[in-house]
Motif scaffolding. Structure first.
Motif, short mmCIF file in Angstrom:
data_model
loop_
_atom_site.label_atom_id
_atom_site.label_comp_id
_atom_site.label_asym_id
_atom_site.label_seq_id
_atom_site.Cartn_x
_atom_site.Cartn_y
_atom_site.Cartn_z
N GLY A 113 -4.82 5.17 0.21
CA GLY A 113 -5.20 6.14 1.23
C GLY A 113 -5.66 5.43 2.50
N GLY A 114 -5.64 6.15 3.60
CA GLY A 114 -6.12 5.58 4.86
C GLY A 114 -5.26 4.47 5.40
N GLY A 115 -3.99 4.37 4.94
CA GLY A 115 -3.11 3.33 5.46
C GLY A 115 -3.19 2.01 4.73
N LEU A 116 -3.86 1.98 3.58
CA LEU A 116 -3.99 0.76 2.79
C LEU A 116 -3.32 0.94 1.43
N PHE A 117 -2.84 -0.21 0.88
CA PHE A 117 -2.14 -0.18 -0.39
C PHE A 117 -2.59 -1.36 -1.24
N THR A 118 -2.31 -1.26 -2.54
CA THR A 118 -2.65 -2.34 -3.45
C THR A 118 -1.52 -2.50 -4.47
N ALA A 119 -1.61 -3.53 -5.28
CA ALA A 119 -0.68 -3.80 -6.37
C ALA A 119 -1.38 -4.77 -7.31
N GLU A 120 -0.99 -4.78 -8.56
CA GLU A 120 -1.66 -5.65 -9.52
C GLU A 120 -0.66 -6.55 -10.22
N PRO A 129 -14.78 -2.71 6.93
CA PRO A 129 -15.43 -2.23 5.72
C PRO A 129 -15.39 -0.72 5.56
N ASP A 130 -15.32 0.02 6.68
CA ASP A 130 -15.28 1.48 6.58
C ASP A 130 -13.97 1.98 6.00
N GLN A 131 -12.98 1.09 5.82
CA GLN A 131 -11.73 1.45 5.16
C GLN A 131 -11.52 0.66 3.85
#
Length: 215
Positions: free
Chosen positions: A78-85, A189-191
């Protein structure tokens, strides 16, 4: 505070045992049509999703003895950020959750292929912009910086870094003299809290796989 050039050779000691002692928290995410930078943190990887916003990607991390590429699946924060593991444990850094005040000196670190670059930058403030803002260093005028990490450096131990921002793009603002000045904007940090909130199982996460090629 003066950040020494030697920091480029010793960013962080990886938690992996064996010969890989020098490590870099920067990662490269390669999707079907694009490649981008990101950062590996204690809470997982974080990047902008410009390589892919879903599906499998190749993720490369740099250890002291060279790069290692693993496959992972993109997950939106969300908010334009992504992750992967990925399957293995990458070199990683903590996240700083206090937004740095204007005038704070940070270390901006990025990569173009195998070549890593870094610049010391100063946090700025402008009422027209929300989030972190720093001036584009002269040597980076033509170098891509999206996805690069902004780090706080421990003044007592320069190899100890904390991620405080992820560069999201460049913006041009009109200065007091009427000239256009280019800046780097970053998710701060707010994102970045989104990554922490997403990892509900932290710190009890699944065990990473340790293979002969990464020991």
């Amino acid at each position: 505070m003066r950040i020494h050039h030697a920091l480029a050779l010793a960013l962080l000691a990886t938690a992996c045992q064996g010969t890989r002692k020098l490590a870099d928290p920067l990662i490269e995410v390669r999707g079907p049509e694009a490649t981008e930078l990101g950062v590996a943190t204690d809470y997982g990887l974080v990047f902008l999703g410009r390589s892919a916003r879903s599906g499998p990607v190749d993720v490369t991390a740099w250890f002291g003895d060279g790069p290692s590429t693993e496959q992972a699946v993109v997950e939106p924060l969300g908010g334009g950020l992504f992750t992967a593991e990925p399957e293995i444990r990458f070199p990683r850094v903590p996240i700083a959750f206090d937004t740095p005040a204007p005038g704070t000196r940070l270390l901006l670190v990025g990569r173009v292929g195998r070549e890593r670059w870094q610049e010391e930058v100063e946090v700025l403030a402008d009422p027209r912009v929300e989030g972190l803002l720093v001036r584009v260093p002269a040597r980076l005028s033509t170098t891509p910086a999206e996805g690069a990490g902004l780090f706080m450096v421990n003044p007592l131990a320069e190899h100890e870094l904390k991620l405080v921002g992820l560069v999201s793009g460049r913006i041009a603002l009109e200065a007091a003299d009427g000239k256009q000045v280019e800046y780097l904007a970053a998710f701060g940090p707010d994102q970045l809290w989104r990554l922490v909130a997403y990892r509900r199982d932290y710190p009890k996460r699944r065990k990473f796989v340790y293979r002969d090629d990464i020991l």
